[in-house]
Design an enzyme around this catalytic site. Sequence first.
Site, mmCIF file in Angstrom:
data_model
loop_
_atom_site.group_PDB
_atom_site.id
_atom_site.type_symbol
_atom_site.label_atom_id
_atom_site.label_comp_id
_atom_site.label_asym_id
_atom_site.label_seq_id
_atom_site.Cartn_x
_atom_site.Cartn_y
_atom_site.Cartn_z
ATOM 1 N N HIS A 78 0.831 -1.208 0.000
ATOM 2 C CA HIS A 78 0.000 0.000 0.000
ATOM 3 C C HIS A 78 0.864 1.256 0.000
ATOM 4 O O HIS A 78 0.563 2.230 -0.707
ATOM 5 C CB HIS A 78 -0.934 0.011 1.202
ATOM 6 C CG HIS A 78 -1.855 -1.159 1.263
ATOM 7 N ND1 HIS A 78 -2.643 -1.431 2.348
ATOM 8 C CD2 HIS A 78 -2.113 -2.145 0.355
ATOM 9 C CE1 HIS A 78 -3.353 -2.525 2.126
ATOM 10 N NE2 HIS A 78 -3.032 -2.987 0.915
ATOM 11 N N HIS A 236 -9.181 -2.342 -5.014
ATOM 12 C CA HIS A 236 -8.073 -2.618 -4.099
ATOM 13 C C HIS A 236 -7.049 -3.566 -4.733
ATOM 14 O O HIS A 236 -5.840 -3.396 -4.522
ATOM 15 C CB HIS A 236 -8.561 -3.214 -2.775
ATOM 16 C CG HIS A 236 -7.426 -3.405 -1.821
ATOM 17 N ND1 HIS A 236 -6.894 -2.364 -1.081
ATOM 18 C CD2 HIS A 236 -6.665 -4.490 -1.542
ATOM 19 C CE1 HIS A 236 -5.870 -2.807 -0.387
ATOM 20 N NE2 HIS A 236 -5.718 -4.097 -0.635
ATOM 21 N N ASP A 240 -3.089 -2.885 -5.071
ATOM 22 C CA ASP A 240 -2.022 -3.834 -4.747
ATOM 23 C C ASP A 240 -1.100 -4.062 -5.941
ATOM 24 O O ASP A 240 0.133 -4.124 -5.795
ATOM 25 C CB ASP A 240 -2.625 -5.178 -4.334
ATOM 26 C CG ASP A 240 -3.083 -5.205 -2.883
ATOM 27 O OD1 ASP A 240 -2.730 -4.297 -2.117
ATOM 28 O OD2 ASP A 240 -3.790 -6.166 -2.520
ATOM 29 N N HIS A 263 -0.241 -11.062 -4.999
ATOM 30 C CA HIS A 263 1.110 -10.524 -4.871
ATOM 31 C C HIS A 263 2.152 -11.438 -5.507
ATOM 32 O O HIS A 263 3.047 -10.984 -6.226
ATOM 33 C CB HIS A 263 1.447 -10.310 -3.398
ATOM 34 C CG HIS A 263 0.503 -9.387 -2.693
ATOM 35 N ND1 HIS A 263 0.352 -8.070 -3.044
ATOM 36 C CD2 HIS A 263 -0.355 -9.599 -1.656
ATOM 37 C CE1 HIS A 263 -0.544 -7.506 -2.250
ATOM 38 N NE2 HIS A 263 -0.994 -8.411 -1.414
#
Length: 307
Positions: A78, A236, A240, A263
């Site tokens: 973030h 969101h 990311d 991720h």
Amino acid sequence: MQTTLRRPVALSGIGLHTGRPARVTISPAAAELGIWFHRTDVKAADPYIAARWDGVEQVPLCTRLVNEDGVSVSTVEHLMAALAGCGVHNAMIEVTGPEIPILDGSAAAFAQAILGAGVRRLDTPVRALRVCRPVEVAGPGGALARIEPAEGLSIAFEIDFADAAIGRQRLSLDMGNGAFVRELCDSRTFCRAADIDRMRAAGLALGGTLDNAVVVEGDRVLSPGGLRHSDEPVRHKMLDALGDLALAGAPLLGAYTGRRAGHALTNGLLRALFATPGAVEWVECDAECQRRLPGMGVRLADLAAVA
């Protein structure tokens, strides 16, 4: 030209996964330094950790960076998204523990602090990484991350969850002209209520609350106030992705597509990009190129509606 902050800014909170308090201070840095983390609580080993794709250690549900001495900092995505989205190329980030504080689960407070401090131009040209050929990696369950040539940076993302409160969501954005600040930075991390016990049993989400994450159960949003956007979850995921792509070490010129990507898959894409001959090249940005980069020309007023 490259940029840094005009003055240091500090924020405090708890780590999403460790549940431990932490304070982070983002300070100006010289041109060509890039983004570095400094673990101020570490005395017996190298406390400096580069914000680079090749320092990512694969762990569940966040991005963790580790140096050669094994010193790590977690949940950097973030803050990295806020730096990239506000157009900051160089910064030294001091953190008092092993995890960046989660704050409200989004990047809005980081963006507000950075833009409030102001972004200062340095006397060194920006160098960017231009994608020259498509690169794609795949993961389980139809997950995919792809990047291909483009004049600027764009992010397209698709998610699909059984919970009706999320369902299938798609969004695509050109990340120039302050799009991150206006469209993505206030979107919070999210999870399914059914997964909370499993995560905590694995030592994760120990600092998670309804105030720093969107929790859904079936067609209900359990977090007070509901969603900030009807498609907040996919926004969101795009936040990311920007943070993870910022670990390339320089602004990227390419079109990123993520489908059920996380991720690890986005980091795998960067590893594949740099391992593929001829897939990426360094370019020095002229004025027109710089105008297409994330964060160029963004102002604190662009954040007012969401901060």
